[in-house]
Design a protein around this motif. Structure first.
Motif, PDB file in Angstrom:
ATOM      1  N   PRO A 303      -4.381  -6.729 -19.649  1.00  0.00           N
ATOM      2  CA  PRO A 303      -3.598  -7.971 -19.672  1.00  0.00           C
ATOM      3  C   PRO A 303      -2.107  -7.741 -19.406  1.00  0.00           C
ATOM      4  N   ALA A 304      -1.550  -6.654 -19.944  1.00  0.00           N
ATOM      5  CA  ALA A 304      -0.136  -6.352 -19.714  1.00  0.00           C
ATOM      6  C   ALA A 304       0.110  -5.781 -18.322  1.00  0.00           C
ATOM      7  N   ALA A 305      -0.932  -5.229 -17.705  1.00  0.00           N
ATOM      8  CA  ALA A 305      -0.792  -4.648 -16.366  1.00  0.00           C
ATOM      9  C   ALA A 305      -1.062  -5.654 -15.256  1.00  0.00           C
ATOM     10  N   MET A 306      -1.304  -6.910 -15.601  1.00  0.00           N
ATOM     11  CA  MET A 306      -1.698  -7.884 -14.595  1.00  0.00           C
ATOM     12  C   MET A 306      -0.638  -8.106 -13.525  1.00  0.00           C
ATOM     13  N   ALA A 307       0.622  -7.960 -13.869  1.00  0.00           N
ATOM     14  CA  ALA A 307       1.659  -8.110 -12.846  1.00  0.00           C
ATOM     15  C   ALA A 307       1.551  -7.022 -11.775  1.00  0.00           C
ATOM     16  N   LEU A 308       0.876  -5.916 -12.099  1.00  0.00           N
ATOM     17  CA  LEU A 308       0.637  -4.833 -11.150  1.00  0.00           C
ATOM     18  C   LEU A 308      -0.660  -5.042 -10.384  1.00  0.00           C
ATOM     19  N   PHE A 309      -1.662  -5.631 -11.051  1.00  0.00           N
ATOM     20  CA  PHE A 309      -2.961  -5.897 -10.431  1.00  0.00           C
ATOM     21  C   PHE A 309      -2.966  -7.201  -9.636  1.00  0.00           C
ATOM     22  N   ALA A 310      -2.151  -8.155 -10.054  1.00  0.00           N
ATOM     23  CA  ALA A 310      -2.066  -9.478  -9.422  1.00  0.00           C
ATOM     24  C   ALA A 310      -0.591  -9.766  -9.193  1.00  0.00           C
ATOM     25  N   PRO A 311      -0.006  -9.254  -8.110  1.00  0.00           N
ATOM     26  CA  PRO A 311       1.450  -9.152  -8.005  1.00  0.00           C
ATOM     27  C   PRO A 311       2.191 -10.370  -7.461  1.00  0.00           C
ATOM     28  N   TYR A 312       1.491 -11.439  -7.095  1.00  0.00           N
ATOM     29  CA  TYR A 312       2.164 -12.587  -6.493  1.00  0.00           C
ATOM     30  C   TYR A 312       1.755 -13.883  -7.185  1.00  0.00           C
ATOM     31  N   VAL A 313       2.516 -14.932  -6.948  1.00  0.00           N
ATOM     32  CA  VAL A 313       2.165 -16.223  -7.540  1.00  0.00           C
ATOM     33  C   VAL A 313       0.775 -16.665  -7.084  1.00  0.00           C
ATOM     34  N   ILE A 352     -16.881   3.276 -13.986  1.00  0.00           N
ATOM     35  CA  ILE A 352     -16.401   1.988 -14.483  1.00  0.00           C
ATOM     36  C   ILE A 352     -15.734   1.273 -13.321  1.00  0.00           C
ATOM     37  N   GLU A 353     -16.051  -0.001 -13.159  1.00  0.00           N
ATOM     38  CA  GLU A 353     -15.488  -0.802 -12.070  1.00  0.00           C
ATOM     39  C   GLU A 353     -14.493  -1.810 -12.639  1.00  0.00           C
ATOM     40  N   ASN A 354     -13.253  -1.694 -12.201  1.00  0.00           N
ATOM     41  CA  ASN A 354     -12.228  -2.680 -12.549  1.00  0.00           C
ATOM     42  C   ASN A 354     -12.304  -3.800 -11.525  1.00  0.00           C
ATOM     43  N   ARG A 355     -12.729  -5.003 -11.966  1.00  0.00           N
ATOM     44  CA  ARG A 355     -12.921  -6.138 -11.065  1.00  0.00           C
ATOM     45  C   ARG A 355     -11.742  -7.118 -11.099  1.00  0.00           C
ATOM     46  N   VAL A 356     -10.702  -6.764 -11.821  1.00  0.00           N
ATOM     47  CA  VAL A 356      -9.565  -7.664 -11.993  1.00  0.00           C
ATOM     48  C   VAL A 356      -8.603  -7.600 -10.811  1.00  0.00           C
ATOM     49  N   ILE A 357      -8.485  -6.442 -10.181  1.00  0.00           N
ATOM     50  CA  ILE A 357      -7.444  -6.191  -9.176  1.00  0.00           C
ATOM     51  C   ILE A 357      -7.655  -7.060  -7.942  1.00  0.00           C
ATOM     52  N   GLY A 358      -6.567  -7.638  -7.430  1.00  0.00           N
ATOM     53  CA  GLY A 358      -6.634  -8.454  -6.230  1.00  0.00           C
ATOM     54  C   GLY A 358      -6.470  -7.625  -4.970  1.00  0.00           C
ATOM     55  N   ALA A 359      -6.979  -8.158  -3.847  1.00  0.00           N
ATOM     56  CA  ALA A 359      -6.831  -7.480  -2.560  1.00  0.00           C
ATOM     57  C   ALA A 359      -5.375  -7.402  -2.127  1.00  0.00           C
ATOM     58  N   ASP A 360      -4.529  -8.247  -2.728  1.00  0.00           N
ATOM     59  CA  ASP A 360      -3.108  -8.275  -2.378  1.00  0.00           C
ATOM     60  C   ASP A 360      -2.300  -7.214  -3.108  1.00  0.00           C
ATOM     61  N   ALA A 361      -2.921  -6.483  -4.019  1.00  0.00           N
ATOM     62  CA  ALA A 361      -2.193  -5.476  -4.793  1.00  0.00           C
ATOM     63  C   ALA A 361      -1.834  -4.275  -3.925  1.00  0.00           C
ATOM     64  N   ASN A 362      -0.686  -3.686  -4.204  1.00  0.00           N
ATOM     65  CA  ASN A 362      -0.319  -2.420  -3.573  1.00  0.00           C
ATOM     66  C   ASN A 362      -1.314  -1.357  -4.036  1.00  0.00           C
ATOM     67  N   PRO A 363      -2.028  -0.674  -3.121  1.00  0.00           N
ATOM     68  CA  PRO A 363      -3.069   0.262  -3.562  1.00  0.00           C
ATOM     69  C   PRO A 363      -2.542   1.402  -4.429  1.00  0.00           C
ATOM     70  N   TYR A 364      -1.340   1.887  -4.153  1.00  0.00           N
ATOM     71  CA  TYR A 364      -0.773   2.966  -4.961  1.00  0.00           C
ATOM     72  C   TYR A 364      -0.486   2.480  -6.380  1.00  0.00           C
ATOM     73  N   VAL A 365       0.116   1.311  -6.488  1.00  0.00           N
ATOM     74  CA  VAL A 365       0.469   0.761  -7.794  1.00  0.00           C
ATOM     75  C   VAL A 365      -0.792   0.396  -8.574  1.00  0.00           C
ATOM     76  N   ALA A 366      -1.758  -0.239  -7.897  1.00  0.00           N
ATOM     77  CA  ALA A 366      -2.975  -0.674  -8.581  1.00  0.00           C
ATOM     78  C   ALA A 366      -3.778   0.505  -9.101  1.00  0.00           C
ATOM     79  N   LEU A 367      -3.934   1.546  -8.283  1.00  0.00           N
ATOM     80  CA  LEU A 367      -4.691   2.720  -8.742  1.00  0.00           C
ATOM     81  C   LEU A 367      -3.945   3.435  -9.863  1.00  0.00           C
ATOM     82  N   ALA A 368      -2.629   3.544  -9.740  1.00  0.00           N
ATOM     83  CA  ALA A 368      -1.846   4.162 -10.811  1.00  0.00           C
ATOM     84  C   ALA A 368      -2.010   3.392 -12.113  1.00  0.00           C
ATOM     85  N   ALA A 369      -1.966   2.064 -12.037  1.00  0.00           N
ATOM     86  CA  ALA A 369      -2.033   1.247 -13.247  1.00  0.00           C
ATOM     87  C   ALA A 369      -3.401   1.305 -13.907  1.00  0.00           C
TER      88      ALA A 369
END
Length: 455
Positions: A303-313, A352-369
């Motif tokens: 929940p706190a990492a969502m700005a990294l997984f879902a980075p746009y409005v 384990i599959e993280n299904r929260v991440i959006g296709a719009d996420a930066n892949p480096y940031v999303a994988l790091a997070a």
């Protein structure tokens, strides 16, 4: 296929010479995932060249704006000093659509003292991989990336439409897993596979997803840094190929109002480097404590990492009830209604599959997070909630509903600041605040339609 994992600069020079490369695209992924950098003639690309870019180049928003003041400038120097770029020889790829023999090489960003720039996306993922390496672990990931093919549209005020295929018609219905629907775009996908082969990208299956014109490409599992590079290259490739076929490809999380959103589902597991064993499984094949702690970490920190997984409005439009996108951090086995899924697999392939991440996420940031969340779970021995064995959409929302809310949650979670780096969190958050403020200046058609004459 040449194994470039241990390439040095001499190997890179030989690779370029063998392919008679005449031009080099020197690339740096920025916070958005855009390729920044310079193009050099082959003879100017030397190990001691010392190419530089202003450090703010990797720290701007999707609008190209910068904060005017604030904590951003506690990290980024107001004098706009240079970063020193060094090529990573293992990333070299041919540019298959270039008219002349051209190569592309991703660079890492260093300061003048030779330290990795902490807010560059690739640096953040390296930082997390180093944490795992210090434990004797090697993370393994496999992204599944969804995207839409859409009709060319130069007017941002006009709603998007699916493109016309070979039949001359646009899709008007849901065609999940339809082979014929994919075949509508055979010429496009033939070029995509040809380009991916020339670029040595390890793409696996291609499927038609639920939405009209929505596709998904799966990557073979590998080390996170190399796979983030491949996703970065793949996004460039898809967009370029689509343009050559008179259409657009978009990785927006929710490009069309009445169609499902696009995700980047990330499968992840951890291998003990000494034994080669998947630490998510015990020797007897049962799920290990690390498996459950990793899930616990994802539940606590996602929940706190969502700005990294879902980075746009736009990202938060995707995360809606019963839309093939999660609304909470429930976990379950072979359950696609949850945010954290454990696919059915043997002990060696337990993941384990993280299904929260959006296709719009930066892949480096999303994988790091996502790896940071799991690492914190294992280090802090966080137990997960009971497994969800039913429909998770019947449960309450557990994720922020907007970028503004997500940024507030990220600001409060100091554990993520420590693991991902305070400088990165500061720069990222400040840039996202600017983007949110820019968005709030725009009046939407919904507001004009429902508020103009009724309030």
């Amino acid at each position: 296929m040449v194994d470039k994992q241990n390439f040095g600069f001499a190997d890179l020079e030989q690779w370029l010479n063998e392919r008679r490369v005449t031009e080099i695209e020197c690339l740096v992924p920025d916070l958005t995932g855009v390729a920044r950098g310079k193009i050099l003639p082959r003879e100017k690309f030397t190990e001691d060249r010392g190419m530089r870019l202003p450090e703010a180049v990797v720290a701007m928003g999707v609008t190209g704006e910068f904060p005017e003041e604030g904590p951003y400038y506690d990290v980024i120097t107001p004098t706009d000093r240079d970063m020193h770029l060094r090529p990573d020889p293992s990333t070299v790829r041919i540019v298959p659509w270039a008219a002349d023999p051209t190569a592309q090489v991703i660079h890492d960003c260093f300061d003048r003292d030779g330290t990795l720039v902490p807010f560059a996306p690739r640096s953040v993922l390296r930082r997390i991989c180093d944490l795992y390496d210090a434990e004797g672990w090697s993370p393994v990931v496999a992204p599944e990336l969804e995207f839409y093919l859409i009709e060319r549209n130069s007017d941002p005020n006009t709603p998007l439409r699916p493109p016309r295929g070979r039949s001359g018609r646009s899709e008007t219905s849901r065609q999940a897993y339809s082979i014929d629907a994919v075949n509508e775009f055979d010429p496009l996908f033939e070029d995509i596979y040809e380009y991916c082969e020339k670029m040595e990208l390890n793409v696996d299956t291609l499927i038609h997803e639920v939405g009209a014109g929505q596709m998904e490409i799966n990557f073979f599992h590998a080390h996170p840094l190399g796979l983030a590079d491949e996703v970065f290259f793949f996004k460039r490739t898809i967009r370029e190929t689509a343009l050559r076929h008179e259409m657009y490809a978009t990785f927006m999380a929710k490009p069309m109002a009445n169609e499902p959103g696009s995700a980047m589902h990330v499968h992840q597991s951890i291998v003990d480097k000494a034994s080669g064993r998947n630490i998510f499984s015990n020797p007897d094949g049962t799920p290990s404590k690390y498996f459950y702690w990793y899930i616990g970490g994802l539940q606590k920190y996602t929940p706190a990492a969502m700005a990294l997984f879902a980075p746009y409005v736009n990202s938060y439009r995707r995360l809606a009830r019963s839309t093939a996108a999660p609304i909470n951090i429930q976990w379950g086995t072979d359950n696609r209604t949850v945010g954290i899924r454990s696919p059915v697999a043997g002990p060696a392939a337990r993941r384990i599959e993280n299904r929260v991440i959006g296709a719009d996420a930066n892949p480096y940031v999303a994988l790091a997070a996502t790896l940071a969340c799991g690492w914190l779970g294992m280090k802090n021995k966080i137990e997960p909630s009971p497994e969800c064995k039913g429909d998770a959409y019947l449960s309450e929302y557990q994720l922020p509903r907007s970028l503004n809310e997500a940024l507030n949650w990220l600001a409060e979670e100091k554990d993520l600041h420590e693991v991902l780096g305070k400088e990165f969190i500061t720069v990222y958050s400040e840039v996202k605040e600017i983007e949110y403020e820019e968005f709030m200046k725009v009046i939407s058609p919904w507001e004009r339609e429902h508020l103009l004459l009724h309030v």
